[in-house]
Design an enzyme around this catalytic site. Sequence first.
Site, PDB file in Angstrom:
ATOM      1  N   SER A  20       0.849  -1.183   0.000  1.00  0.00           N
ATOM      2  CA  SER A  20       0.000   0.000   0.000  1.00  0.00           C
ATOM      3  C   SER A  20       0.887   1.237   0.000  1.00  0.00           C
ATOM      4  O   SER A  20       2.089   1.151   0.259  1.00  0.00           O
ATOM      5  CB  SER A  20      -0.917   0.012   1.224  1.00  0.00           C
ATOM      6  N   HIS A  47       0.068   1.626  -4.613  1.00  0.00           N
ATOM      7  CA  HIS A  47      -1.059   2.456  -5.035  1.00  0.00           C
ATOM      8  C   HIS A  47      -0.625   3.908  -4.905  1.00  0.00           C
ATOM      9  O   HIS A  47      -0.467   4.398  -3.791  1.00  0.00           O
ATOM     10  CB  HIS A  47      -2.282   2.215  -4.146  1.00  0.00           C
ATOM     11  N   ASP A 139      -6.359  -5.819  -3.475  1.00  0.00           N
ATOM     12  CA  ASP A 139      -5.480  -5.792  -4.640  1.00  0.00           C
ATOM     13  C   ASP A 139      -4.303  -6.730  -4.394  1.00  0.00           C
ATOM     14  O   ASP A 139      -3.639  -6.658  -3.365  1.00  0.00           O
ATOM     15  CB  ASP A 139      -4.979  -4.374  -4.922  1.00  0.00           C
TER      16      ASP A 139
END
Length: 163
Positions: A20, A47, A139
């Site tokens: 992340s 991300h 994800d």
Amino acid sequence: MKKEMIKINKPSHIVGIGASAGGLEALQTLFENMPVDLGIAYVVIQHLSSDFKSMMDELLRRHTTMAVKQAEEEEELLSDHVYLIPSGKLMRIVEGKIYLSDLPPDNRINMPINEFFKSLAEDQQNRAIGVILSGTGSDGLRGLQVLKEVGALLIAQDPAEAQ
């Protein structure tokens, strides 16, 4: 001699690392403890907003002596290097080279880790390694499933160890 150099620089395996945007501490710890001469290429997928200027390359360089850089279009992966996804991009790997594309402007659900892991599985088969660090939501899950199907090694951070 040139052929030997190419052979030496070609990675034996490619490690895709999904994290992340807040996964800096986990990445720093990973690279602090990672041997720097395994002959492996590392690709970090995070991300990142298109509006965000990532300083991850500068931050990770403090924790490894491997070369750390933003990935570039059609760049061939080299062993003992760390490649970072540029913000606002999707990344794929084909024949050991990086291919970048812009995130669709209307794409509200961004799954760059799944996208990369799927291409990694197709390209590298059992020479792929998938690593998921906590905090990436869902994800990476589908991408890990595809990696598993081709016999890749899968590693996940223990959620109890995550910040």
